[in-house]
Design an enzyme around this catalytic site. Structure first.
Site, PDB file in Angstrom:
ATOM      1  N   LYS A  66     -20.083  33.203  32.588  1.00 43.48           N
ATOM      2  CA  LYS A  66     -18.732  33.763  32.462  1.00 43.48           C
ATOM      3  C   LYS A  66     -17.758  32.723  31.913  1.00 43.48           C
ATOM      4  O   LYS A  66     -16.975  33.015  31.006  1.00 43.48           O
ATOM      5  CB  LYS A  66     -18.255  34.292  33.824  1.00 43.48           C
ATOM      6  CG  LYS A  66     -19.115  35.448  34.363  1.00 43.48           C
ATOM      7  CD  LYS A  66     -18.568  36.002  35.661  1.00 43.48           C
ATOM      8  CE  LYS A  66     -18.729  35.056  36.827  1.00 43.48           C
ATOM      9  NZ  LYS A  66     -20.147  34.820  37.198  1.00 43.48           N
ATOM     10  N   THR A  67     -17.805  31.523  32.459  1.00 43.61           N
ATOM     11  CA  THR A  67     -16.921  30.461  31.974  1.00 43.61           C
ATOM     12  C   THR A  67     -17.260  30.093  30.531  1.00 43.61           C
ATOM     13  O   THR A  67     -16.367  29.895  29.698  1.00 43.61           O
ATOM     14  CB  THR A  67     -17.033  29.216  32.873  1.00 43.61           C
ATOM     15  OG1 THR A  67     -16.708  29.561  34.213  1.00 43.61           O
ATOM     16  CG2 THR A  67     -16.101  28.113  32.395  1.00 43.61           C
ATOM     17  N   ASP A 111     -10.956  31.642  37.058  1.00 42.15           N
ATOM     18  CA  ASP A 111     -12.248  31.878  37.681  1.00 42.15           C
ATOM     19  C   ASP A 111     -12.036  32.333  39.132  1.00 42.15           C
ATOM     20  O   ASP A 111     -11.025  31.984  39.756  1.00 42.15           O
ATOM     21  CB  ASP A 111     -13.063  30.585  37.650  1.00 42.15           C
ATOM     22  CG  ASP A 111     -14.543  30.822  37.892  1.00 42.15           C
ATOM     23  OD1 ASP A 111     -14.959  32.004  37.864  1.00 42.15           O
ATOM     24  OD2 ASP A 111     -15.274  29.845  38.115  1.00 42.15           O
ATOM     25  N   THR A 160     -17.221  36.977  40.829  1.00 37.25           N
ATOM     26  CA  THR A 160     -18.567  37.290  41.298  1.00 37.25           C
ATOM     27  C   THR A 160     -18.556  38.522  42.193  1.00 37.25           C
ATOM     28  O   THR A 160     -19.618  39.037  42.544  1.00 37.25           O
ATOM     29  CB  THR A 160     -19.154  36.101  42.092  1.00 37.25           C
ATOM     30  OG1 THR A 160     -18.250  35.761  43.157  1.00 37.25           O
ATOM     31  CG2 THR A 160     -19.343  34.889  41.182  1.00 37.25           C
ATOM     32  N   ARG A 219     -27.760  28.555  34.702  1.00 40.49           N
ATOM     33  CA  ARG A 219     -27.344  27.324  35.382  1.00 40.49           C
ATOM     34  C   ARG A 219     -28.484  26.764  36.225  1.00 40.49           C
ATOM     35  O   ARG A 219     -28.729  25.559  36.246  1.00 40.49           O
ATOM     36  CB  ARG A 219     -26.115  27.588  36.257  1.00 40.49           C
ATOM     37  CG  ARG A 219     -25.552  26.304  36.883  1.00 40.49           C
ATOM     38  CD  ARG A 219     -24.403  26.616  37.803  1.00 40.49           C
ATOM     39  NE  ARG A 219     -23.299  27.204  37.064  1.00 40.49           N
ATOM     40  CZ  ARG A 219     -22.369  27.977  37.619  1.00 40.49           C
ATOM     41  NH1 ARG A 219     -22.437  28.281  38.905  1.00 40.49           N
ATOM     42  NH2 ARG A 219     -21.392  28.462  36.898  1.00 40.49           N
TER      43      ARG A 219
END
Length: 348
Positions: A66-67, A111, A160, A219
């Site tokens: 997302k980032t 975020d 999230t 990640r």
């Protein structure tokens, strides 16, 4: 191996590593094909009209990009980006400082936007719709309001837990995109790209082994790649082969399904302590010594997607697949999951 090498640790953001490995263009971003195609079209259209982008919301489990997509959107649009997170913006003055520092068309990325303070969120409404905020100065009889105009900007929120967003805030986003777990082939591409950037030697079998056990999460894939590099350096010839990758992951108690020690403890708790469920997430959290929020955000989505757990109105239920994983025959409600009992598949 100690429990500090569980998924909640592997899925924590490393700012330095993220910056080094983060792609800058849509073309370099593997996976999420449908989301990427829609975002590319959206950015190109706004760029062609020379207008700021509309407000966007990205949702999905942690570690899916997302980032990264936020920075790609700003880069492809040719605008600046300022980044913050919901818990950090504690008061309206913090929000005012962020907004007034933006230039026309810039992206403000927040975020974990579902964790915004309620007061701050209400100030955000007028900024998103009318591009101004009213700040109260002083208190009591001498209190007065000052209107601050802000440039036309794009708010890009990431969360999230989309269900925890308030309806007024959610409705102010023009478009919403959900990121899903990655396919193995896309993860192999990500691992090979990261290995090339970090000068890590890895063969096809090694990349496939890591891609198959990283829970569909880039990640985690990148963190496992670095761990496998360390293992290969100390125990082998510094090349991450299939054998080396498998041995490295066994040291972390990560099995062929991508489940780690905490995943197994969650499933065992449901089966052995609560007869397969249904059981509430808070009881599970106490049983395994983990925070309930971490279980809901990090572990539960993958266990549900892989068919080891079901979320019901009364709580979590271990599926027959979970029972048989431990060499047991399903009992209680789990024994009826094979018959597709309708109420077991209602989201709770």
């Amino acid at each position: 191996m100690s429990e500090k090498f569980i998924t909640s640790t592997l899925n924590k953001r490393d700012a330095a590593k993220d910056s080094q490995l983060r792609p800058a263009r849509f073309a370099d971003f593997p996976g999420q094909a449908k989301v990427k195609e829609r975002l590319e079209l959206y950015v190109q259209a706004a760029k062609g009209r020379q207008e700021p982008l509309g407000h966007l919301l990205l949702s999905g489990p942690p570690g899916l990009g997302k980032t990264t997509l936020a920075y790609i959107i700003a880069n492809e649009k040719g605008t600046g980006i300022k980044s913050s997170s919901g818990p950090v913006i504690e008061k309206p003055g913090d929000l005012a400082g962020l907004l007034t520092s933006l230039q026309e068309g810039d992206v403000l990325f927040i975020d974990e936007i579902h964790r915004l303070n309620t007061t701050v969120e209400e100030y955000l409404y007028s900024a998103m719709e009318d591009f101004f905020i009213d700040i109260m100065l002083e208190q009591g009889p001498g209190a007065r309001s000052v209107r601050l105009n802000v440039p036309r900007f794009t708010l890009l929120g990431a969360t999230t837990r989309q269900g925890m967003l308030s309806a007024p805030l959610r409705s102010r986003f023009g478009l919403s995109f959900r990121l899903d777990y990655y396919e193995t082939e896309d993860l192999k591409t990500i691992i090979k790209r990261s290995a090339a950037i970090l000068n890590i030697e890895i063969d096809e079998d090694g990349a496939r082994e890591l891609a198959g056990r990283c829970r569909g999460t880039p990640r985690i894939a990148n963190n496992l790649l670095c761990w496998a590099r360390d293992y290969a350096q100390v125990r082998s010839n510094s090349v991450i082969s299939g054998i080396n990758a498998a041995a490295a992951l066994e040291m972390l108690n990560i099995d062929n399904d991508g489940l780690d020690e905490m995943d197994n403890r969650i499933l065992e708790a449901i089966i052995h302590l609560f007869n397969g469920g249904p059981v509430g997430v808070k009881n599970i959290a106490v049983s395994v010594g983990e925070e309930d929020g971490t279980i809901e955000e990090v572990y539960e989505p993958f266990l549900i997607q892989e068919g080891f757990m079901i979320r019901t109105p009364k709580g979590r239920v271990a599926t027959p697949k979970a029972w048989r994983r431990f060499g047991l025959e399903p009992a209680g409600k789990a024994a009826r999951v094979d018959g597709a009992t309708p109420d077991l598949f209602v989201n709770g």
